[in-house]
Motif scaffolding. Structure first.
Motif, PDB file in Angstrom:
ATOM      1  N   GLY A  51       0.837  -1.204   0.000  1.00 11.76           N
ATOM      2  CA  GLY A  51       0.000   0.000   0.000  1.00 11.76           C
ATOM      3  C   GLY A  51       0.871   1.252   0.000  1.00 11.76           C
ATOM      4  O   GLY A  51       2.081   1.182   0.241  1.00 11.76           O
ATOM      5  N   ASN A  52       0.283   2.402  -0.267  1.00 14.06           N
ATOM      6  CA  ASN A  52       1.108   3.612  -0.377  1.00 14.06           C
ATOM      7  C   ASN A  52       1.709   4.038   0.961  1.00 14.06           C
ATOM      8  O   ASN A  52       2.719   4.728   1.004  1.00 14.06           O
ATOM      9  CB  ASN A  52       0.353   4.758  -1.065  1.00 14.06           C
ATOM     10  N   ALA A  53       1.121   3.561   2.060  1.00 16.33           N
ATOM     11  CA  ALA A  53       1.687   3.901   3.370  1.00 16.33           C
ATOM     12  C   ALA A  53       3.124   3.406   3.462  1.00 16.33           C
ATOM     13  O   ALA A  53       3.973   3.963   4.156  1.00 16.33           O
ATOM     14  CB  ALA A  53       0.843   3.293   4.483  1.00 16.33           C
ATOM     15  N   HIS A  54       3.374   2.374   2.677  1.00 15.13           N
ATOM     16  CA  HIS A  54       4.682   1.758   2.688  1.00 15.13           C
ATOM     17  C   HIS A  54       5.776   2.648   2.111  1.00 15.13           C
ATOM     18  O   HIS A  54       6.950   2.469   2.399  1.00 15.13           O
ATOM     19  CB  HIS A  54       4.586   0.509   1.807  1.00 15.13           C
ATOM     20  N   PHE A  55       5.364   3.540   1.216  1.00 13.11           N
ATOM     21  CA  PHE A  55       6.356   4.317   0.480  1.00 13.11           C
ATOM     22  C   PHE A  55       6.587   5.710   1.046  1.00 13.11           C
ATOM     23  O   PHE A  55       7.222   6.545   0.431  1.00 13.11           O
ATOM     24  CB  PHE A  55       5.926   4.410  -0.994  1.00 13.11           C
ATOM     25  N   LYS A  56       6.081   5.918   2.201  1.00 15.26           N
ATOM     26  CA  LYS A  56       6.237   7.229   2.836  1.00 15.26           C
ATOM     27  C   LYS A  56       7.689   7.389   3.270  1.00 15.26           C
ATOM     28  O   LYS A  56       8.286   6.446   3.810  1.00 15.26           O
ATOM     29  CB  LYS A  56       5.320   7.258   4.054  1.00 15.26           C
ATOM     30  N   SER A  57       8.269   8.547   2.982  1.00  7.53           N
ATOM     31  CA  SER A  57       9.649   8.775   3.436  1.00  7.53           C
ATOM     32  C   SER A  57       9.777  10.248   3.769  1.00  7.53           C
ATOM     33  O   SER A  57       8.843  11.031   3.570  1.00  7.53           O
ATOM     34  CB  SER A  57      10.626   8.404   2.315  1.00  7.53           C
ATOM     35  N   SER A  58      10.957  10.639   4.220  1.00  2.10           N
ATOM     36  CA  SER A  58      11.113  12.032   4.618  1.00  2.10           C
ATOM     37  C   SER A  58      10.996  12.960   3.416  1.00  2.10           C
ATOM     38  O   SER A  58      10.607  14.111   3.531  1.00  2.10           O
ATOM     39  CB  SER A  58      12.465  12.229   5.304  1.00  2.10           C
ATOM     40  N   PRO A  73       3.138   9.762  -1.012  1.00  3.50           N
ATOM     41  CA  PRO A  73       3.422   8.854  -2.129  1.00  3.50           C
ATOM     42  C   PRO A  73       2.146   8.350  -2.770  1.00  3.50           C
ATOM     43  O   PRO A  73       1.167   8.093  -2.083  1.00  3.50           O
ATOM     44  CB  PRO A  73       4.179   7.710  -1.468  1.00  3.50           C
ATOM     45  N   ARG A  74       2.216   8.275  -4.084  1.00  2.11           N
ATOM     46  CA  ARG A  74       1.043   7.737  -4.791  1.00  2.11           C
ATOM     47  C   ARG A  74       1.388   6.367  -5.349  1.00  2.11           C
ATOM     48  O   ARG A  74       0.750   5.879  -6.268  1.00  2.11           O
ATOM     49  CB  ARG A  74       0.645   8.683  -5.925  1.00  2.11           C
TER      50      ARG A  74
END
Ligand SMILES: Nc1nc2c(ncn2[C@@H]2O[C@H](COP(=O)(O)OP(=O)(O)OP(=O)(O)O)[C@@H](O)[C@H]2O)c(=O)[nH]1
Ligand SMILES: [Mg+2]
Length: 361
Positions: A126-133, A138-139
């Motif tokens: 899911g996009n929550a996974h690709f969150k970074s600083s 993230p889409r």
């Protein structure tokens, strides 16, 4: 050869659920963020050897087997549920081959043994996974992994517990059809049966498999008639049921012919626990029955069972004694196996002891 039971089936694992793209949007919450959950894993397909199955007949009627797809991921960081696995229950001794029947995928020789034959697809991210600083919104998501699908062959080498032996026309196939759900061809001419037939007898909460083989004639052990080809099958059975046609003029000669062929054929057939049945008693009067039974008992030195396969008379005592004899034979095999393992273990311990440097002072 009919001693192989086989079934061709199509299996498919579940695809993985896709990852979700979602953002938290709530009134009065200042900073939303990605909250798309991961997809669930797709279901695997397993094959498992279980107790109590004797044939693959179930798979002849149900040829498509699919595990469940994984659920997609959802907003609010919810992961999709994994797809349910599918377990194909097969008899112990089942081998699994690829579609061309060349490559063996699995050989399930022990009860409880389980192998995965098709892997479920991984769940997507899911996009929550690709969150970074650097990327707070993230889409990106990934799709679920693909399902695996294939056609496979299940093959079972059936090992019969009891073999039916006797001259042609003794009533072996009739007995098999009276005692089991097998429907072999029956006719009043010799060599009706040209290849072995199998049937399962359910008795006292257990079961055993009977093999009906073509009639034996003098010289069978050397290949006369249908000969050795089928004696090889009874070689692997635990016990024998020798049927004698009670309406025959010379049951002594009939009985001896079969015993002689069993003896001539190497492979320990003559030493197998053998139950003797005087068949077609419906065609005999009481006096004849008594006389023929006594004759066979004196020849064999053991109890002889009087029955009529076609008339379904006195089958129960025969099936009971067969069932107990099979059980005894199984128990003896198990004990022998345990004994062998214990000896192996003891030997191993001895060997290890010899290797160690430890010694008592
Ligand atoms: N009257 C009577 N006839 C029987 C009995 N059992 C079998 N028969 C008949 O005997 C004939 C031969 O029976 P099968 O069961 O085909 O004999 P088989 O031993 O399998 O013979 P092959 O396959 O040729 O070796 C058939 O006509 C049966 O109906 C019985 O108990 N009583
Ligand atoms: Mg027959």
């Amino acid at each position: 050869m009919k001693f192989h039971d086989q079934a061709r089936i199509y299996i498919k694992s579940g695809a993985g659920g896709a990852g979700c793209q979602s953002f938290r949007r709530e009134a009065f919450v200042e900073f939303g963020g990605p909250d798309g959950g991961d997809g669930g894993r797709g279901g695997h397909v397993y094959a498992e050897a279980v107790h109590g199955l004797n044939t693959l007949v179930d798979y002849r009627y149900a040829q498509h087997h699919k595990a469940k797809t994984g659920q997609h991921g959802m907003g609010r960081d919810r992961t999709g549920k994994a797809g349910e696995d599918l377990v194909l229950k097969v008899p112990v001794g089942t081998q699994i081959f690829d579609e061309d029947q060349e490559f063996m995928i699995a050989d399930l020789v022990e009860e409880g043994q389980r192998v995965m034959i098709a892997r479920g697809g991984e769940g997507g991210l899911g996009n929550a996974h690709f969150k970074s600083s650097t990327n707070r919104a993230p889409r990106r998501t990934t799709p679920g992994g693909p399902a695996e699908e294939m056609t496979i062959w299940l093959r079972l080498k059936l090992i019969a517990d009891a073999g039916l032996v006797g001259l042609p026309n003794a009533g072996k196939s009739t007995f098999l059809s009276a005692a089991t759900r097998a429907r072999p061809k029956i006719a009043d001419y010799p060599f009706t049966t040209l290849s072995p037939n199998l049937g399962v007898v359910y008795r006292h909460g257990g079961e055993f498999v009977i093999a009906d083989i073509p009639g034996l004639i003098e010289g069978a052990s050397e290949g006369v008639g249908l000969g050795t080809r089928f004696l090889g099958h009874v070689e692997r059975t635990r016990i024998l049921l020798h049927l004698v046609d009670g309406s025959s003029e010379d049951i002594e000669a009939d009985f001896k012919t079969i015993r002689n062929e069993l003896e001539q054929y190497d492979g320990g057939l003559i030493e197998k626990p053998t139950i003797i049945g005087l068949n077609k008693c419906d065609l005999l009067d009481d006096e004849e029955i008594a006389e023929k039974k006594a004759l066979l008992e004196s020849l064999s030195g053991q109890e002889v069972f009087v029955l009529s396969a076609a008339g379904q008379l006195h089958l129960d005592p025969v099936l009971d004694v067969m069932s107990y004899t099979v059980l005894d034979a199984k128990k003896a095999e198990l004990e022998a196996k345990e004994q062998e393992e214990a000896e192996k273990e003891a030997q191993q311990r001895l060997d290890e002891g010899a290797d160690s440097t430890w010694s008592p002072i």
